[in-house]
Design a protein around this motif. Sequence first.
Motif, PDB file in Angstrom:
ATOM      1  N   VAL A  77     -37.377  25.634   6.791  1.00  0.00           N
ATOM      2  CA  VAL A  77     -36.190  25.323   7.584  1.00  0.00           C
ATOM      3  C   VAL A  77     -35.375  24.261   6.857  1.00  0.00           C
ATOM      4  O   VAL A  77     -35.937  23.400   6.158  1.00  0.00           O
ATOM      5  N   LEU A  78     -34.045  24.341   6.996  1.00  0.00           N
ATOM      6  CA  LEU A  78     -33.210  23.206   6.626  1.00  0.00           C
ATOM      7  C   LEU A  78     -33.437  22.129   7.680  1.00  0.00           C
ATOM      8  O   LEU A  78     -33.456  22.431   8.875  1.00  0.00           O
ATOM      9  N   ARG A  79     -33.630  20.904   7.263  1.00  0.00           N
ATOM     10  CA  ARG A  79     -34.031  19.856   8.221  1.00  0.00           C
ATOM     11  C   ARG A  79     -33.012  19.747   9.355  1.00  0.00           C
ATOM     12  O   ARG A  79     -31.821  19.541   9.123  1.00  0.00           O
ATOM     13  N   PRO A  80     -33.470  19.875  10.606  1.00  0.00           N
ATOM     14  CA  PRO A  80     -32.551  19.807  11.743  1.00  0.00           C
ATOM     15  C   PRO A  80     -32.328  18.394  12.243  1.00  0.00           C
ATOM     16  O   PRO A  80     -31.438  18.152  13.057  1.00  0.00           O
ATOM     17  N   ASP A  81     -33.169  17.457  11.826  1.00  0.00           N
ATOM     18  CA  ASP A  81     -32.995  16.053  12.170  1.00  0.00           C
ATOM     19  C   ASP A  81     -33.706  15.240  11.099  1.00  0.00           C
ATOM     20  O   ASP A  81     -34.336  15.796  10.196  1.00  0.00           O
ATOM     21  N   MET A  82     -33.574  13.912  11.162  1.00  0.00           N
ATOM     22  CA  MET A  82     -34.234  13.063  10.174  1.00  0.00           C
ATOM     23  C   MET A  82     -35.470  12.360  10.726  1.00  0.00           C
ATOM     24  O   MET A  82     -36.365  11.979   9.977  1.00  0.00           O
ATOM     25  N   THR A  83     -35.533  12.201  12.035  1.00  0.00           N
ATOM     26  CA  THR A  83     -36.655  11.466  12.621  1.00  0.00           C
ATOM     27  C   THR A  83     -37.985  12.161  12.339  1.00  0.00           C
ATOM     28  O   THR A  83     -38.976  11.513  11.979  1.00  0.00           O
ATOM     29  N   ASN A 108     -27.600  14.466   5.427  1.00  0.00           N
ATOM     30  CA  ASN A 108     -27.093  15.643   6.120  1.00  0.00           C
ATOM     31  C   ASN A 108     -28.225  16.317   6.887  1.00  0.00           C
ATOM     32  O   ASN A 108     -29.351  16.416   6.396  1.00  0.00           O
ATOM     33  N   VAL A 109     -27.906  16.798   8.090  1.00  0.00           N
ATOM     34  CA  VAL A 109     -28.840  17.626   8.852  1.00  0.00           C
ATOM     35  C   VAL A 109     -28.136  18.928   9.212  1.00  0.00           C
ATOM     36  O   VAL A 109     -26.911  19.018   9.185  1.00  0.00           O
ATOM     37  N   PHE A 110     -28.925  19.934   9.569  1.00  0.00           N
ATOM     38  CA  PHE A 110     -28.404  21.298   9.727  1.00  0.00           C
ATOM     39  C   PHE A 110     -28.874  21.897  11.049  1.00  0.00           C
ATOM     40  O   PHE A 110     -30.074  21.921  11.324  1.00  0.00           O
ATOM     41  N   ARG A 111     -27.934  22.388  11.841  1.00  0.00           N
ATOM     42  CA  ARG A 111     -28.277  23.060  13.095  1.00  0.00           C
ATOM     43  C   ARG A 111     -27.379  24.271  13.270  1.00  0.00           C
ATOM     44  O   ARG A 111     -26.147  24.138  13.340  1.00  0.00           O
ATOM     45  N   ALA A 112     -27.998  25.439  13.336  1.00  0.00           N
ATOM     46  CA  ALA A 112     -27.236  26.689  13.460  1.00  0.00           C
ATOM     47  C   ALA A 112     -26.480  26.703  14.786  1.00  0.00           C
ATOM     48  O   ALA A 112     -26.988  26.265  15.816  1.00  0.00           O
ATOM     49  N   GLN A 113     -25.246  27.228  14.750  1.00  0.00           N
ATOM     50  CA  GLN A 113     -24.398  27.273  15.935  1.00  0.00           C
ATOM     51  C   GLN A 113     -24.118  28.707  16.343  1.00  0.00           C
ATOM     52  O   GLN A 113     -24.094  29.621  15.506  1.00  0.00           O
ATOM     53  N   GLN A 114     -23.880  28.885  17.648  1.00  0.00           N
ATOM     54  CA  GLN A 114     -23.444  30.192  18.130  1.00  0.00           C
ATOM     55  C   GLN A 114     -22.017  30.436  17.651  1.00  0.00           C
ATOM     56  O   GLN A 114     -21.242  29.504  17.433  1.00  0.00           O
ATOM     57  N   GLY A 117     -19.415  28.632  19.406  1.00  0.00           N
ATOM     58  CA  GLY A 117     -19.721  27.227  19.675  1.00  0.00           C
ATOM     59  C   GLY A 117     -18.648  26.242  19.240  1.00  0.00           C
ATOM     60  O   GLY A 117     -18.349  25.296  19.937  1.00  0.00           O
ATOM     61  N   GLY A 118     -18.065  26.444  18.050  1.00  0.00           N
ATOM     62  CA  GLY A 118     -17.052  25.531  17.557  1.00  0.00           C
ATOM     63  C   GLY A 118     -17.588  24.160  17.156  1.00  0.00           C
ATOM     64  O   GLY A 118     -16.837  23.200  17.063  1.00  0.00           O
ATOM     65  N   ARG A 119     -18.885  24.049  16.928  1.00  0.00           N
ATOM     66  CA  ARG A 119     -19.487  22.777  16.566  1.00  0.00           C
ATOM     67  C   ARG A 119     -19.959  22.811  15.116  1.00  0.00           C
ATOM     68  O   ARG A 119     -20.261  23.872  14.591  1.00  0.00           O
ATOM     69  N   PRO A 120     -20.049  21.647  14.482  1.00  0.00           N
ATOM     70  CA  PRO A 120     -20.504  21.641  13.089  1.00  0.00           C
ATOM     71  C   PRO A 120     -21.969  22.037  12.971  1.00  0.00           C
ATOM     72  O   PRO A 120     -22.798  21.648  13.788  1.00  0.00           O
ATOM     73  N   ALA A 121     -22.277  22.815  11.961  1.00  0.00           N
ATOM     74  CA  ALA A 121     -23.657  23.218  11.698  1.00  0.00           C
ATOM     75  C   ALA A 121     -24.307  22.307  10.665  1.00  0.00           C
ATOM     76  O   ALA A 121     -25.525  22.307  10.514  1.00  0.00           O
ATOM     77  N   ILE A 315     -26.586   7.663  14.185  1.00  0.00           N
ATOM     78  CA  ILE A 315     -25.140   7.724  14.429  1.00  0.00           C
ATOM     79  C   ILE A 315     -24.589   8.969  13.762  1.00  0.00           C
ATOM     80  O   ILE A 315     -24.909   9.263  12.600  1.00  0.00           O
ATOM     81  N   ARG A 316     -23.803   9.739  14.504  1.00  0.00           N
ATOM     82  CA  ARG A 316     -23.122  10.908  13.957  1.00  0.00           C
ATOM     83  C   ARG A 316     -21.888  10.441  13.194  1.00  0.00           C
ATOM     84  O   ARG A 316     -20.934   9.921  13.764  1.00  0.00           O
ATOM     85  N   VAL A 317     -21.890  10.641  11.877  1.00  0.00           N
ATOM     86  CA  VAL A 317     -20.804  10.134  11.041  1.00  0.00           C
ATOM     87  C   VAL A 317     -19.490  10.830  11.376  1.00  0.00           C
ATOM     88  O   VAL A 317     -18.422  10.202  11.380  1.00  0.00           O
ATOM     89  N   ASP A 318     -19.527  12.141  11.679  1.00  0.00           N
ATOM     90  CA  ASP A 318     -18.280  12.843  11.992  1.00  0.00           C
ATOM     91  C   ASP A 318     -17.635  12.283  13.252  1.00  0.00           C
ATOM     92  O   ASP A 318     -16.410  12.128  13.336  1.00  0.00           O
TER      93      ASP A 318
END
Length: 392
Positions: A77-83, A108-114, A117-121, A315-318
Amino acid sequence: MGKIQMFEKPLGMRDSFPEVNEQKEYIRSTARNFIRNKGYDFIKTPSVEYFETIGKASAIDESSLFKLVDNQGETLVLRPDMTTPIARIAASKLLKEKNPLRLAYYANVFRAQQREGGRPAEFEQLGLELIGDFSAYGDSEIIHTAVELVKALGVESFRITIGHAGLLTAFLTNNTNTVQQVDALRQLLVEKNFVGFEQELDNLGLLQEQKENLTKLIDYTIDFKVFENFRAYLTNEQQYLIDQLEQLKRLLELQLKDPSIVSFDFSLASHMSYYTGMLFEIYAAGSGFPIGNGGRYDELFKQFDEQVGATGFGIRVDRLLEVLPKRDVEEKHTLLLFTEGAYLKANVLAEARRNNAERVTLQYIESVHDLDVYKQSFDEVLIVSEGGSLRE
């Protein structure tokens, strides 16, 4: 799906243009200096992890994971979080060398979107983890550090909302009849669907007293003074949850210059299932979403066969970029255009200026498509010709 156009990006992916990228570099360098002065060490983890370890241990829903298969047939998996990756490193190696640990990251972290969704992946996170400390002092340090970091980065107006995952679970459990009811109500709180929460209370067949108690959960935000009012809704064995928050409250009152930026909301819930204690969100003027969040996640380490306290925030940089005031960077940018035969002289001049901490672009004049338009991107334009003359 139709044919992919040449300039399309994968769903949820974004480009960072030069101006935004400069802002991100400012955030990175400012945060790095601040965080290291607080005694935290930066760490980096692989972008790709095993699904069987990080993928399953992470609290991110499996449908949001980017999965790959390596040439050995293992699912990655591409890492979905850092914790979670940091917990892996801490449990496998670092805690044996130093305990407690203070670790930091910018990654950077990666989360697949629908599709709708309109959200960053893919997005950047900046965060801290304090691992090996069970105490309220650790929670207080994390919240205080988050407050001071947000200030250091230039956010002018923000607030912190604190909840408690264990207290919320106790409150829901005491006023419902099944685990399924608890899960359904918690999910509505995660979504901040308070209208749906109240409607669900009517659908669950609860006693009137249970409904009234649960309604209190979302009726108001709790200030520092009224914790004691909630003791009546907890069993004797659950009173320690209020004690934890009382101690945290006292520590924050000592540390924070302006305690009024903090409020307590016992309806605060997170989709991160490993939170067991204090949790919090950071809201800033200019964004409808929290720019950061964190909490105590002792449960996560049980998945790595460790019994250790841990608390942290990210903190979400975006989202941070949305609320930061625009920075006016005083930086002169010079364009040195050179003609045929003047390349060496132009190079010498460019290096002399660069050694004087100036920003210089060196460009062969005949390669410029539209000279008038191109020159507009620079503060100063000089032309070096073969004859030795230097002119604007």
